[in-house]
Structures are given as structure tokens and as C-alpha cells.
Design a protein around this motif. Structure first.
Motif, PDB file in Angstrom:
ATOM      1  N   SER A  71      28.848   6.739  -2.764  1.00  0.00           N
ATOM      2  CA  SER A  71      28.306   7.586  -1.692  1.00  0.00           C
ATOM      3  C   SER A  71      29.455   8.203  -0.911  1.00  0.00           C
ATOM      4  O   SER A  71      30.611   7.745  -1.004  1.00  0.00           O
ATOM      5  N   ILE A  72      29.128   9.233  -0.144  1.00  0.00           N
ATOM      6  CA  ILE A  72      30.109   9.871   0.736  1.00  0.00           C
ATOM      7  C   ILE A  72      29.367  10.468   1.925  1.00  0.00           C
ATOM      8  O   ILE A  72      28.294  11.070   1.774  1.00  0.00           O
ATOM      9  N   GLU A  73      29.901  10.252   3.144  1.00  0.00           N
ATOM     10  CA  GLU A  73      29.330  10.859   4.339  1.00  0.00           C
ATOM     11  C   GLU A  73      29.991  12.205   4.582  1.00  0.00           C
ATOM     12  O   GLU A  73      31.203  12.349   4.460  1.00  0.00           O
ATOM     13  N   ILE A  74      29.185  13.191   4.912  1.00  0.00           N
ATOM     14  CA  ILE A  74      29.673  14.556   5.181  1.00  0.00           C
ATOM     15  C   ILE A  74      29.482  14.845   6.661  1.00  0.00           C
ATOM     16  O   ILE A  74      28.400  14.581   7.218  1.00  0.00           O
ATOM     17  N   ASP A  75      30.509  15.369   7.286  1.00  0.00           N
ATOM     18  CA  ASP A  75      30.452  15.690   8.716  1.00  0.00           C
ATOM     19  C   ASP A  75      29.322  16.698   8.971  1.00  0.00           C
ATOM     20  O   ASP A  75      29.315  17.799   8.409  1.00  0.00           O
ATOM     21  N   ASN A  76      28.367  16.311   9.809  1.00  0.00           N
ATOM     22  CA  ASN A  76      27.232  17.198  10.105  1.00  0.00           C
ATOM     23  C   ASN A  76      27.668  18.527  10.720  1.00  0.00           C
ATOM     24  O   ASN A  76      26.960  19.537  10.618  1.00  0.00           O
ATOM     25  N   ASN A  77      28.833  18.532  11.381  1.00  0.00           N
ATOM     26  CA  ASN A  77      29.316  19.767  12.011  1.00  0.00           C
ATOM     27  C   ASN A  77      29.689  20.831  10.983  1.00  0.00           C
ATOM     28  O   ASN A  77      29.845  22.006  11.330  1.00  0.00           O
ATOM     29  N   PHE A  80      19.527  13.374  10.937  1.00  0.00           N
ATOM     30  CA  PHE A  80      20.095  12.262  10.182  1.00  0.00           C
ATOM     31  C   PHE A  80      21.539  12.569   9.786  1.00  0.00           C
ATOM     32  O   PHE A  80      21.943  13.723   9.676  1.00  0.00           O
ATOM     33  N   GLN A  81      22.310  11.475   9.547  1.00  0.00           N
ATOM     34  CA  GLN A  81      23.659  11.630   9.019  1.00  0.00           C
ATOM     35  C   GLN A  81      23.567  12.138   7.579  1.00  0.00           C
ATOM     36  O   GLN A  81      22.827  11.598   6.766  1.00  0.00           O
ATOM     37  N   MET A  82      24.327  13.218   7.276  1.00  0.00           N
ATOM     38  CA  MET A  82      24.301  13.785   5.925  1.00  0.00           C
ATOM     39  C   MET A  82      25.124  12.890   4.998  1.00  0.00           C
ATOM     40  O   MET A  82      26.344  12.819   5.118  1.00  0.00           O
ATOM     41  N   THR A  83      24.446  12.187   4.086  1.00  0.00           N
ATOM     42  CA  THR A  83      25.104  11.278   3.145  1.00  0.00           C
ATOM     43  C   THR A  83      24.639  11.596   1.731  1.00  0.00           C
ATOM     44  O   THR A  83      23.443  11.724   1.476  1.00  0.00           O
ATOM     45  N   VAL A  84      25.609  11.748   0.803  1.00  0.00           N
ATOM     46  CA  VAL A  84      25.297  11.953  -0.615  1.00  0.00           C
ATOM     47  C   VAL A  84      25.430  10.601  -1.315  1.00  0.00           C
ATOM     48  O   VAL A  84      26.453   9.928  -1.205  1.00  0.00           O
ATOM     49  N   ILE A  85      24.379  10.190  -2.034  1.00  0.00           N
ATOM     50  CA  ILE A  85      24.365   8.899  -2.737  1.00  0.00           C
ATOM     51  C   ILE A  85      24.073   9.162  -4.220  1.00  0.00           C
ATOM     52  O   ILE A  85      23.213   9.981  -4.545  1.00  0.00           O
ATOM     53  N   TRP A  86      24.797   8.496  -5.098  1.00  0.00           N
ATOM     54  CA  TRP A  86      24.564   8.638  -6.538  1.00  0.00           C
ATOM     55  C   TRP A  86      24.603   7.270  -7.215  1.00  0.00           C
ATOM     56  O   TRP A  86      25.078   6.281  -6.627  1.00  0.00           O
ATOM     57  N   SER A  87      24.061   7.230  -8.409  1.00  0.00           N
ATOM     58  CA  SER A  87      24.162   5.985  -9.191  1.00  0.00           C
ATOM     59  C   SER A  87      25.467   6.030  -9.978  1.00  0.00           C
ATOM     60  O   SER A  87      25.755   7.007 -10.670  1.00  0.00           O
ATOM     61  N   GLY A  88      26.278   4.978  -9.853  1.00  0.00           N
ATOM     62  CA  GLY A  88      27.603   4.980 -10.467  1.00  0.00           C
ATOM     63  C   GLY A  88      27.556   4.771 -11.984  1.00  0.00           C
ATOM     64  O   GLY A  88      26.530   4.418 -12.547  1.00  0.00           O
ATOM     65  N   TRP A 144      19.495  22.213   4.762  1.00  0.00           N
ATOM     66  CA  TRP A 144      19.844  21.497   6.000  1.00  0.00           C
ATOM     67  C   TRP A 144      18.883  21.965   7.095  1.00  0.00           C
ATOM     68  O   TRP A 144      18.933  23.088   7.542  1.00  0.00           O
ATOM     69  N   GLY A 145      17.968  21.095   7.464  1.00  0.00           N
ATOM     70  CA  GLY A 145      16.876  21.484   8.367  1.00  0.00           C
ATOM     71  C   GLY A 145      17.339  21.731   9.784  1.00  0.00           C
ATOM     72  O   GLY A 145      18.378  21.252  10.241  1.00  0.00           O
ATOM     73  N   TYR A 146      16.539  22.513  10.480  1.00  0.00           N
ATOM     74  CA  TYR A 146      16.756  22.709  11.913  1.00  0.00           C
ATOM     75  C   TYR A 146      16.447  21.422  12.653  1.00  0.00           C
ATOM     76  O   TYR A 146      15.609  20.621  12.201  1.00  0.00           O
ATOM     77  N   PRO A 147      17.070  21.207  13.816  1.00  0.00           N
ATOM     78  CA  PRO A 147      16.667  20.074  14.647  1.00  0.00           C
ATOM     79  C   PRO A 147      15.236  20.291  15.138  1.00  0.00           C
ATOM     80  O   PRO A 147      14.701  21.388  15.074  1.00  0.00           O
ATOM     81  N   VAL A 148      14.633  19.241  15.639  1.00  0.00           N
ATOM     82  CA  VAL A 148      13.252  19.336  16.116  1.00  0.00           C
ATOM     83  C   VAL A 148      13.169  20.403  17.201  1.00  0.00           C
ATOM     84  O   VAL A 148      13.991  20.452  18.118  1.00  0.00           O
ATOM     85  N   LEU A 149      12.206  21.283  17.066  1.00  0.00           N
ATOM     86  CA  LEU A 149      11.994  22.335  18.061  1.00  0.00           C
ATOM     87  C   LEU A 149      11.204  21.747  19.219  1.00  0.00           C
ATOM     88  O   LEU A 149      10.026  21.416  19.082  1.00  0.00           O
ATOM     89  N   GLU A 150      11.891  21.578  20.357  1.00  0.00           N
ATOM     90  CA  GLU A 150      11.267  20.926  21.496  1.00  0.00           C
ATOM     91  C   GLU A 150      10.376  21.909  22.263  1.00  0.00           C
ATOM     92  O   GLU A 150      10.602  23.108  22.246  1.00  0.00           O
ATOM     93  N   TYR A 151       9.378  21.368  22.945  1.00  0.00           N
ATOM     94  CA  TYR A 151       8.549  22.192  23.827  1.00  0.00           C
ATOM     95  C   TYR A 151       9.362  22.593  25.061  1.00  0.00           C
ATOM     96  O   TYR A 151      10.112  21.767  25.604  1.00  0.00           O
ATOM     97  N   PRO A 152       9.267  23.848  25.511  1.00  0.00           N
ATOM     98  CA  PRO A 152      10.029  24.277  26.697  1.00  0.00           C
ATOM     99  C   PRO A 152       9.418  23.725  27.975  1.00  0.00           C
ATOM    100  O   PRO A 152       8.293  24.066  28.332  1.00  0.00           O
TER     101      PRO A 152
END
Length: 770
Positions: free
Chosen positions: A358-364, A318-326, A393-401
């Protein structure tokens, strides 16, 4: 009349055939495990026993036996094949009994393993999941569940091919003890595992809501959003707020279906302490949790981070987004993001306009598996009100080889196998495991740092079945793929070896062609004189073997059989040889070293060397020296000579075939010539000057040299007595230090001995090779 009937009855009995001997074990149509099999019949009389492979038609054995049983070793039998037994009586009353049996294919599988529940877990009674690890070799599973509290089966022998079963609502009761029985079935064979567990009481069905602590639980005056987590499904929540400063209930058990509740600013007073209670309700059951917070005195309203929630695990897809109540009075917001794993700021006090919440944070900027803390501060006239939240920050889905190189059910040739699979994102490592299903041996279990592996053909065997498992590991998770495949049965070729007919009594080194697909070689060596088995299916891995001198007897004949074998087939090659009977003689001391060297190098055929060394001082004949020179030539060259071009010598037809061939070959090569075109005089004795000519001719053939003028190395007093046709040849052998005189004379007409012939062959071998 009665007498006539009796006579007829007696005659009828006399002409009846004898009852046939019956095969007791195995019975006709039996299926037998792949083990040694004892064939038993009900008679001790002499019988002829025949065993055939009914699938291939191969005859496995045909023996006449006086016993009533015979043991068949499993190495003769193949799993899955059908076999025919014929038992023939021997004697006047001939009869035949026939029985068929089949060798079972060995099934390898273990008891099934439960994934859930664990032993004596306490689980919900509604929609409970019973799961297990799937074995690809299994045909299906049988699941039974027993209510141990009531003593009845609530589920009896349900056939499944999945890896789990969801118990429907109403199948199990709360507060009972149960046992699940899981049976793996393969070709009728069964293996069972059990697990016992409890179901929770109804009163314990609702888990406590876990309230989220935000910051220090001190808030600026403003709307406050409080949240919590649940670990099970509920019908709804009841939210209660108490002002602990004045002891009043602000509101009681406000119903909500969300996992958060927003308290309006109008219900709060700056400087007061509050207690809020969240009650989770499921039917008639409920559970609750409480927490305090304080409203600070000041003008800046509270900021409350909504996402990511406290101690959340945020999936990296998912896109890393921080959301707060103003807050209604903020001039702007300041956002900071700190990597708690390496204690570094990713973003530090980045300003955000007041109209944004809110603010979007670069996933990189994020690193897989790292823990982060996000701070959001509302700023008004230099004052700040802030909130914080911690997340991973979770790992991406671990795919089956997905394995490339071999697929399930493939039958591959016996060769190196290049394997590749999809490279996972941020793996810790890969694991490769290879199990031989035929022998049930674990052959390979290795950790890798790259998504490829070469499976060497040395690890595989013809006709075997294998299970390949590739696993990718990351943190505490892993994924694997399992592929079953077979290796083609390789039809083995004969292990051809070249052996001499006669060997001197010494260690004998034997080599044979390496046979592709062979697991090894079995050697059988028998002394034909004594019938003694010196080697009886002796197993070696390399394509060579040394028969020790001490195992051999001088003058005896032997038969050696070399058999290449693997799991499913074998191929044999047989050679015969004898040990030459060499009579110990007193070879002259000056010749001993030379004769030993010729024998060791095998410049002459072993039996020919033995023949000459039986009487080493005997005069050398023309045919004997001719054979010696041909042996010298053949050590330097393997070119084929057309024997039809030889002169038609009429006086050699009574000689041995090898003697005739040697004379013809030497004549075609130009090493010797006869007394005429039709006369060779094979048994005539050789003089020293004749030997010189024959040696010079051999040198020119081997080295492709023309006539060259050589000078004497020594001064001979009888040099004038050397024949003119031999003079240049005598100079050659003398200059090469091959043939010298007695210190004064060359003695050209003296006869040569056999041991002198050995000396000249060894000296020439050393000189010509240079």
C-alpha cells in the motif's frame, strides 16, 4: 269575555317593538378571506351603518344609507383582525343589529412535490421509500396509498411531518401498480399531489452483479483477486471458475458473502484462458455475470489493485490510500498516479519496497471532482506485471449554509439587513431568493460568488412577511436554507409640507418630508369653489408633486391632502391655499422684467405682489415699501427678530397684522424710523431720497457693513437739493446703479410708484447678494 280577550290581544300586538333589521352577510362569527366584502341586510329603509376594528377599537366608517348593501374595500381591512358591524335603523322604531366577522390570514403554499418515486417508476416492494419536498409553511402532510391492481387502499390518511415515509415489509406486493396521494395541510386548507408507480416482480428483485474489469484482464501467474459490484442487497454469491483452454471446471459455485474472491495460484496454469461466473442469490431468485481472463507466461506474479476499485467515487474526507495484493516474487513495486482531467502525472513510477502492499498519497495533491488513474507494477528481474484502477476524487460534503443575520421567526426593523453564511468548500456559486409572502411576489433572485449579501431596506415593506432562501451549488448538487421572518410595522408619520396661503396662477411645486416606511403617497386635491376633485388618491412615489397651472383656476380656494401609506397603515397631512386673483395691468415696459423676476423668486408674499401689481403706477406708501424691504431682508437671513424692542408707534394698530409685524421688524433692524417715537405715518408716500436711506440701511443690515463714503456715479444738476441726512444714502444707491436720475437730475422729492419699488427690490437683490 271573548271580546275582552281580543281587545287585550290587540293592545299587546300594538305595543310590540318593530322587528329589527337583520344583517344577512356576513353572518355573525364568519371568517372571510381578505377581499372586498359586501355587507347585506334585509331592508331597503334608511339605516346607519357602523364598522369598527374590534381588535384596535378604530372606527373605519359611519354612514347613513338608504340601500340594503354596502361594499367595504379590502384596503380598509387587516388580515387576522376581528370586526364589528352595527346596523341602526333610522326613524321612530329604532333598533340595532350587530354582527362580528374575522378576516382570514392569507395562506400561501403550493401542491406538494414528490422526490421519489418518479411517475411510473419500477421499485422494490419491500421497504419502499415515498419522499417529498418539505414546505415550511405547511402544518402537516396526509399520505394515502392505493393498490390500483387490487382496488384497495393499503394506507389511508396517515398524518406526517417528515419528508418521507418508509413502507414496511408486507405492505405492498410485488408486480402491482400503486398511486400515492400526498396532501399538504395549512390552517385547514388542503392541496394534493399524486404519483403512480409499479413494484418489481419477485423474479426481477435481484440485480446483476457488475464484474470489475482490471487492466486488460491479463495476469501474471499468482494469486488473483477478482471483485464485483452490486446495486441491491443479496443473501450470498456463488463463484464458478472454468479453464477454457482444456474445458475443465476448476471449481463450481463456491459460496461467498463478500464482493470479491481470491483464486489461489495453485488453481491456475500459465498460458491458459479462464472464464469466471458470479451469481447473486436472493431467496429463490438469482442473476449472474461472466468474464474471461488470461494467465500470462512468465515469472513475475500478478499485482492486483484492491483499492480504489475500478470506476470508484472516493470521498475526499478519507485518506487517499492505494492498496494492492502483493506478489511473492517481486523485487519492488512502481506506483504512478495520473490526473486524467488535465492529463498530468501527480506521481510517476514512485518505487515502493516489496514488503509493502500500500501507499498513502497526500490529499493536497488531489483536486476535487477530478478523475485519476492509478498504476501499480510489480518488478522482478526487470520484468513487470501491472494493474490499473480509475477513480474520481469526490468533493467534500456540501454543507447547508447557516445564515447569520436573521433567524426563523424573527421580527426585524425596516432597515438594511446584512446577511452572511458559512462558506462552502469549492462551491460553484451561491443563490439568494427573497419572496414576499404577504403579496406572494418574488422580489430577489440573484447568483453570488461570495457568502454574503446586503438586503436593502428598499426591498422590504413594513408589516410584511418574507421567505429568504440561500442556496449553495456545486456540480450537480445543491443545499439550501430557508428562513421566514417578518418586518416590524412602522407607524407612519405625517408627510408635513409647507405651503403658501396664496399662490400666483402658475405651476406650483410642492415638497413634503419623506416618510420612512411608506410605500408611496396618495394625493387628493379639491376645488372648494366648484367641489371638483382634481386629484383623487393619485399615487406618487417621490416626496414632491407639481400642480399644473391648467388644473387651477384664478381666484379659487383649494384643499390638498397628502397621505403616506404602506400595507398596514397610513398618515395624512392637509394644507389649504388659494390662487391669487391678479388683474392684468400694463406694467411699464422698463419695469416689466424686474417685476416678473421678483414674483418668480417669491421675494414678496404672493398675495402682496398681486395687491401691488393690480395698480402698478400708484404711489408707494411707507408701509408698502417697508414690507418690500423686509421681504428682501428675509431672503438673505432667517434670524429671529424680537418685535417687543420696536418703538411704540400708536398709528399702526389699525393695520393688518402682517403690516404691523413688518414695520416693527424693520424698526428693530434699523431699516426705518418713524416721524417720532410714537408716530410712523404708515400711509404717507415715499420720496426718492427716503427710499435711498431705507435701501442703504437694509444693505448694512444684510451685509453687516458700517457707514462707508460713496461717490456719485452720475452728475446731477440738483444734487444741492438733496437733504443732508439723505446725501450719503443717495450716493450709495447711485454708485451701486440701484437708483439713478432722469439723465440730468436726481429729483429727490419725487414720489415713488409701486412698480419702481419692484425695480429697486430686484436691483438690490442682485447687488446685495454680491
Amino acid at each position: 269575555m271573548k271580546k275582552i280577550i281580543s281587545i287585550i290581544s290587540l293592545m299587546f300586538i300594538l305595543v310590540l317593538p318593530a322587528f329589527a333589521t337583520e344583517i344577512v352577510v356576513p353572518s355573525d362569527g364568519d371568517q372571510i378571506a381578505h377581499e372586498d366584502i359586501q355587507i347585506i341586510w334585509d331592508s331597503n329603509e334608511e339605516h346607519r351603518l357602523v364598522l369598527k376594528d374590534a381588535d384596535t377599537g378604530d372606527l373605519l366608517f359611519d354612514h347613513t344609507l338608504s340601500e340594503s348593501s354596502f361594499l367595504v374595500y379590502k384596503t380598509l381591512l387587516k388580515p387576522g383582525h376581528r370586526y364589528k358591524i352595527e346596523l341602526h335603523s333610522v326613524g321612530e322604531n329604532e333598533s340595532t343589529s350587530i354582527s362580528y366577522f374575522t378576516v382570514k390570514v392569507k395562506v400561501t403554499f403550493e401542491e406538494p412535490t414528490f422526490n421519489t418515486p418518479d411517475a411510473y417508476d419500477e421499485i422494490k416492494h419491500t421497504y419502499a421509500v415515498i419522499g417529498w419536498e418539505v414546505n415550511k409553511a405547511v402544518d402537516y402532510y396526509e399520505l394515502s396509498v392505493k393498490d390500483k391492481t387490487d382496488g384497495i387502499y393499503i394506507l389511508d390518511t396517515l398524518e406526517l411531518v417528515d419528508d418521507h415515509y418508509v413502507c414496511p415489509e408486507g405492505l405492498m406486493q410485488a408486480g402491482h401498480e400503486y398511486t400515492a396521494y400526498l396532501t399538504a395541510v395549512k390552517d385547514g386548507e388542503k392541496k394534493t399531489s399524486t404519483v403512480s408507480f409499479f413494484t418489481k416482480n419477485v423474479e426481477a428483485e435481484v440485480d446483476n452483479p457488475v464484474l470489475s474489469k482490471v487492466g486488460s484482464n491479463e495476469y501474471k501467474l499468482g494469486n488473483i483477486n477478482l471483485s464485483w459490484k452490486m446495486t441491491s442487497d443479496v443473501d450470498y454469491f456463488l463463484f464458478t471458475l472454468k479453464d477454457k483452454t482444456n474445458g475443465k471446471i476448476v471449481f463450481s459455485e463456491k459460496k461467498t458473502y463478500n464482493t470479491y474472491y481470491e483464486i489461489p495460484e495453485s488453481d491456475l496454469v500459465a498460458g491458459h484462458t479462464y472464464e469466471y461466473t458470479v451469481k447473486a442469490v436472493k431467496g429463490s431468485a438469482s442473476s449472474q455475470d461472466k468474464m474471461d481472463f488470461v494467465i500470462l507466461e512468465g515469472n513475475v506474479g500478478n499485482v492486483n489493485i484492491l483499492r480504489p476499485s475500478y470506476n470508484a467515487d472516493v470521498p475526499s474526507k478519507f485518506q487517499m490510500t492505494v492498496i494492492w495484493s502483493g506478489t511473492p516474487h517481486a523485487d519492488h513495486y512502481l506506483v504512478s498516479l495520473k490526473d486524467l482531467t488535465n492529463n498530468e502525472y501527480v506521481i510517476e513510477r514512485k518505487e515502493r519496497p516489496s514488503m509493502f502492499d500500500s501507499i498513502e498519497i497526500d490529499n493536497n495533491l488531489m483536486k476535487y471532482g477530478h478523475k485519476y488513474k492509478v498504476f501499480v507494477a510489480a518488478v522482478e528481474n526487470g520484468e513487470e506485471s501491472w494493474d490499473e484502477s480509475i477513480f474520481t476524487w469526490g468533493y467534500p460534503v456540501l454543507e447547508y449554509p447557516n445564515i447569520d443575520g436573521v433567524k426563523k421567526g424573527d421580527v426585524i426593523p425596516l432597515d438594511d439587513l446584512e446577511l452572511k453564511w458559512d462558506k462552502s468548500i469549492e462551491p460553484d456559486n451561491y443563490e439568494v431568493a427573497l419572496r414576499d409572502l404577504t403579496s406572494n411576489d418574488l422580489l430577489i433572485e440573484e447568483e453570488l460568488d461570495k457568502a454574503m449579501y446586503t438586503l436593502s431596506k428598499e426591498a422590504l415593506k413594513s408589516g410584511h412577511s418574507y421567505e429568504l432562501t440561500v442556496t449553495v451549488n456545486r456540480a450537480d448538487k445543491s443545499r439550501n436554507r430557508v428562513v421566514n421572518f417578518d418586518v416590524n410595522e412602522v407607524e407612519l408619520l405625517e408627510p408635513i409640507l409647507i405651503a403658501d396661503e396664496v399662490y400666483l396662477h402658475d405651476d406650483i411645486q410642492l415638497n413634503w418630508d419623506d416618510v420612512e416606511g411608506a410605500d408611496g403617497y396618495k394625493l387628493t386635491l379639491q376645488d372648494k369653489i366648484t367641489k371638483e376633485m382634481i386629484l383623487n388618491e393619485y399615487v406618487v412615489q417621490e416626496s414632491n408633486y407639481t400642480i399644473l397651472k391648467d388644473d387651477l383656476t384664478n381666484g379659487h380656494n383649494y384643499v390638498l391632502m397628502v397621505t403616506a401609506y404602506n400595507y398596514s397603515s397610513q398618515a395624512s397631512y392637509v394644507v389649504k391655499f388659494s390662487i391669487g386673483e391678479v388683474i392684468e395691468t400694463k406694467v411699464s415696459s422698463w419695469a416689466k422684467g424686474f417685476t416678473d423676476s421678483v414674483v418668480k423668486k417669491k421675494l414678496l408674499q404672493p398675495e402682496f405682489s398681486s395687491q401691488l401689481l393690480n395698480e402698478p403706477q400708484q404711489s408707494l406708501t411707507r408701509v408698502e415699501f417697508c414690507r418690500m424691504l423686509v421681504g428682501l431682508y428675509e431672503d438673505f437671513s432667517d434670524e429671529t427678530v424680537d418685535l417687543s424692542l420696536a418703538k411704540p408707534f400708536g398709528d399702526i394698530s389699525d393695520l393688518k397684522l402682517e403690516e404691523q409685524e413688518a414695520i416693527k421688524k424693520a424698526n428693530v433692524l434699523g431699516i426705518i424710523s418713524g416721524l417720532s417715537d410714537t408716530v410712523f405715518n404708515p400711509n404717507g408716500l415715499v420720496t426718492r431720497q427716503e427710499m435711498s436711506v431705507m435701501l442703504y440701511n437694509t444693505y448694512k443690515v444684510i451685509n453687516g457693513a458700517d457707514d462707508i463714503v460713496y461717490d456719485f456715479k452720475d452728475d446731477f444738476g440738483d444734487s444741492e437739493s438733496i437733504a443732508s441726512w439723505a446725501l450719503s444714502s443717495v450716493k450709495f444707491v447711485n454708485s451701486k446703479d440701484i437708483l439713478n436720475g432722469d439723465g440730468k437730475n436726481f429729483n429727490p422729492l419725487d414720489m415713488a410708484t409701486r412698480e419702481m419699488g419692484f425695480v429697486l427690490i430686484e436691483k438690490s437683490h442682485q447687488s446685495f447678494g454680491q
